[in-house]
Design an enzyme around this catalytic site. Structure first.
Site, PDB file in Angstrom:
ATOM      1  CE  LYS A  16       8.355   1.656-103.123  1.00 32.48           C
ATOM      2  NZ  LYS A  16       7.999   2.235-104.472  1.00 32.48           N
ATOM      3  N   GLY A  63       6.730  -6.982-109.007  1.00 29.83           N
ATOM      4  CA  GLY A  63       7.190  -5.963-109.939  1.00 29.83           C
ATOM      5  C   GLY A  63       8.018  -6.573-111.045  1.00 29.83           C
ATOM      6  CB  SER A  64      10.391  -5.020-113.402  1.00 33.74           C
ATOM      7  OG  SER A  64      11.455  -4.556-112.586  1.00 33.74           O
ATOM      8  CB  THR A  65      12.228  -9.995-114.410  1.00 26.72           C
ATOM      9  OG1 THR A  65      10.997 -10.713-114.563  1.00 26.72           O
ATOM     10  CG2 THR A  65      13.364 -10.994-114.297  1.00 26.72           C
ATOM     11  CD  GLU A  66      16.447  -3.380-114.859  1.00 27.85           C
ATOM     12  OE1 GLU A  66      17.504  -2.717-114.878  1.00 27.85           O
ATOM     13  OE2 GLU A  66      15.416  -3.050-115.480  1.00 27.85           O
ATOM     14  N   GLY A 125      13.466  -7.499-109.317  1.00 24.09           N
ATOM     15  CA  GLY A 125      13.431  -8.736-108.540  1.00 24.09           C
ATOM     16  C   GLY A 125      14.799  -9.379-108.424  1.00 24.09           C
ATOM     17  CD  GLU A 141       3.201 -11.676-109.459  1.00 21.77           C
ATOM     18  OE1 GLU A 141       3.629 -11.575-110.637  1.00 21.77           O
ATOM     19  OE2 GLU A 141       2.294 -10.989-108.996  1.00 21.77           O
ATOM     20  CB  CYS A 161       2.774  -9.703-113.860  1.00 20.03           C
ATOM     21  SG  CYS A 161       1.699 -10.160-112.498  1.00 20.03           S
ATOM     22  CD  GLU A 182       5.957  -8.128-117.843  1.00 20.17           C
ATOM     23  OE1 GLU A 182       4.957  -8.599-117.279  1.00 20.17           O
ATOM     24  OE2 GLU A 182       7.014  -7.861-117.232  1.00 20.17           O
TER      25      GLU A 182
END
Length: 478
Positions: free
Chosen positions: A184, A236-239, A241, A258, A292, A389
């Site tokens: 995706k 992608g973003s930590t949120e 993830g 990651e 990142c 970030e």
């Protein structure tokens, strides 16, 4: 320092043929969606609509996962590694042959300078396929057991900052290890993934081995949560993830994540200043700061802070911001209106919290999404621009006196993806690398990548490694 004037040197877009609309790539063919809805992808430098693509729905995701399962059980996992490697070699060669087309399309869809797409993204993407093609028949020697097996179907979700390169990071090791893929791509940058689907057809890759379902967050969630997916890979973003980690917890699924970063780039007083300044610029303004592992926190030893800042400001005054298709451009367009709003918001907060904002004089285009190279001085560790970030061309500058203080400040972050150290002392480099809580530590350079080297982070920067021998582990079980 003289700023040279350059005549325009635009790359031709004639090499790219963008269709008015695209379906989904499932079971080796482009198909109409079952329950997906169309949406538009735009050129961030001009805001012009490039084409219409599909946001795949649950039925579309299910169809792609079923195709991947059939291919994995019926063909791909049964092929000898040597034969799988031949397909990867073929894909890599076709990517090289179509490199100019891929680079122009990446720049149109993403907004990054053509020089970066041409010289970094596309060559590295091909290199990942070449490298993993070599591993395909040597997996029993990788150190993960005498006869490691693929997981099965890999659901992979990639970001918009390096669309083609992140595709290669995910797809190449998965295929080399005998897995099949449902990918995706990011909603704002789907076009090089769709061109990669054509490359898979050109390489005669068996149907269903690679499937591409475009869409936004809901499409990615449907893929990650699908019961037929054995392995999840996300960048992608930590949120997001954290949400993925929660969704796979307690299931049989394996996941690699990651995520975000807030890397410290540490410059000591004995560092080669001119070299360090180039590394600082590359660390944060490469790809508009949409990286990142960007060196978004600059830690300067007090004795050289003024000298480095003076040199850095002179260097920033020479950066050329503008048309990403111009071969002279250094800083291109911000990828989307939403990301530009985020960068502006955090920059305004930094100024409101008392940091001093500076940008070189530069004329920004009237249309598109643009933000000038920006640095903040007078930053404390409590400032949001030093902790969150930004994911844009914004640099926060802090100072330190001793190596111990540098380590303490560098590690004072929930992230742990990367760091940089600038010094002439090899012993100090090794000491710092041991103390820094970061998955990658660059010494007297920054943002250097190689498919043979593992990449990944600690803490809220995720878990697992991609690239190198270590990256194979995520796609194999003993």
């Amino acid at each position: 320092m003289v700023k040279f004037e350059y005549a325009p040197a635009p790359e031709s877009t004639a090499v790219v043929d963008i269709a008015p609309s695209y379906g989904l790539f499932v079971d080796g063919a482009f198909v109409d969606p079952a329950d997906g809805e169309p949406f538009k992808t735009v050129n961030p430098a001009t805001e012009e609509v490039l084409c219409e693509v599909v946001a795949g729905g649950p039925a579309d995701v299910d169809r792609a996962v079923q195709a991947a399962r059939r291919a994995q059980d019926g063909v791909w996992s049964r092929l000898p590694g040597r034969e799988r490697g031949k397909y990867l070699f073929r894909i890599a060669r076709i990517m090289q042959e179509r490199a100019r087309e891929l680079a122009v399309l990446e720049t149109l869809d993403n907004g990054k300078p053509i020089r970066e797409s041409r010289d970094v993204d596309v060559p590295l993407a091909a290199a990942h396929f070449f490298y993993h093609a070599g591993w395909a028949d040597k997996l029993s020697y990788a150190g993960f057991g005498p006869d490691p097996k693929p997981y099965g179907v890999a659901g992979q979700v990639i970001p918009w900052n390096f669309p083609l390169l992140m595709l290669a990071w995910k797809v190449a090791p998965a295929l080399a290890c005998g897995n099949t893929v449902v990918l995706k791509p990011a909603e704002t940058t789907p076009l090089t993934a769709l061109l990669f689907a054509e490359i898979c057809q050109q390489a005669d890759l068996p149907p269903g081995v690679v499937n591409i379902v475009t869409g936004a967050g809901e499409t990615g969630r449907a893929l990650v949560e699908h019961d037929g997916v054995d392995k999840v890979a996300f960048t992608g973003s930590t949120e997001v993830g954290k949400a993925i980690a929660r969704s796979v917890a307690g299931t049989r699924k394996r996941a690699t994540l990651e995520l975000g970063g807030k890397a410290a780039n540490v410059v000591f007083e004995d560092a080669p200043i001119d070299q360090a300044v180039e590394g600082i610029v590359n660390g944060i303004f490469f790809n508009q700061g949409h990286v990142c592992c960007a060196g978004s926190r600059l830690l300067l030893q007090e004795s050289v802070a003024d000298e480095v800042l003076d040199s850095l400001k002179r260097r920033l005054g020479m950066l050329r911001v503008g048309d990403p298709l111009d071969k002279n451009t250094d800083v291109g367009a911000i990828n989307s209106a939403a990301q530009l709003a985020r960068i502006r918001e955090l920059s305004d907060i930094g100024e409101a919290e008392g940091a001093q904002r500076w940008s070189p004089a530069c004329e920004l285009p009237d249309r598109g999404y643009w933000f000038p190279p920006t640095l903040f001085t007078g930053v404390s560790q409590a400032h949001r621009i030093a902790r969150e970030e930004v994911f844009g061309p914004v640099l926060s500058v802090l100072t330190f006196r001793t190596p111990a203080e540098a380590v303490e400040k560098a590690n004072n972050t929930p992230y742990g993806l990367s760091a940089g150290v600038w010094t002439e002392k090899g012993s100090r480099i090794l000491w710092m690398a041991d103390k820094l809580k970061a998955g990658v530590v660059w010494a007297n350079t920054f943002n250097r990548f190689d498919p043979t080297s593992p990449f990944g982070g600690y803490k809220e920067s995720g878990w697992g490694r991609e690239g190198g021998r270590h990256g194979l582990e995520a796609y194999l079980h003993g």
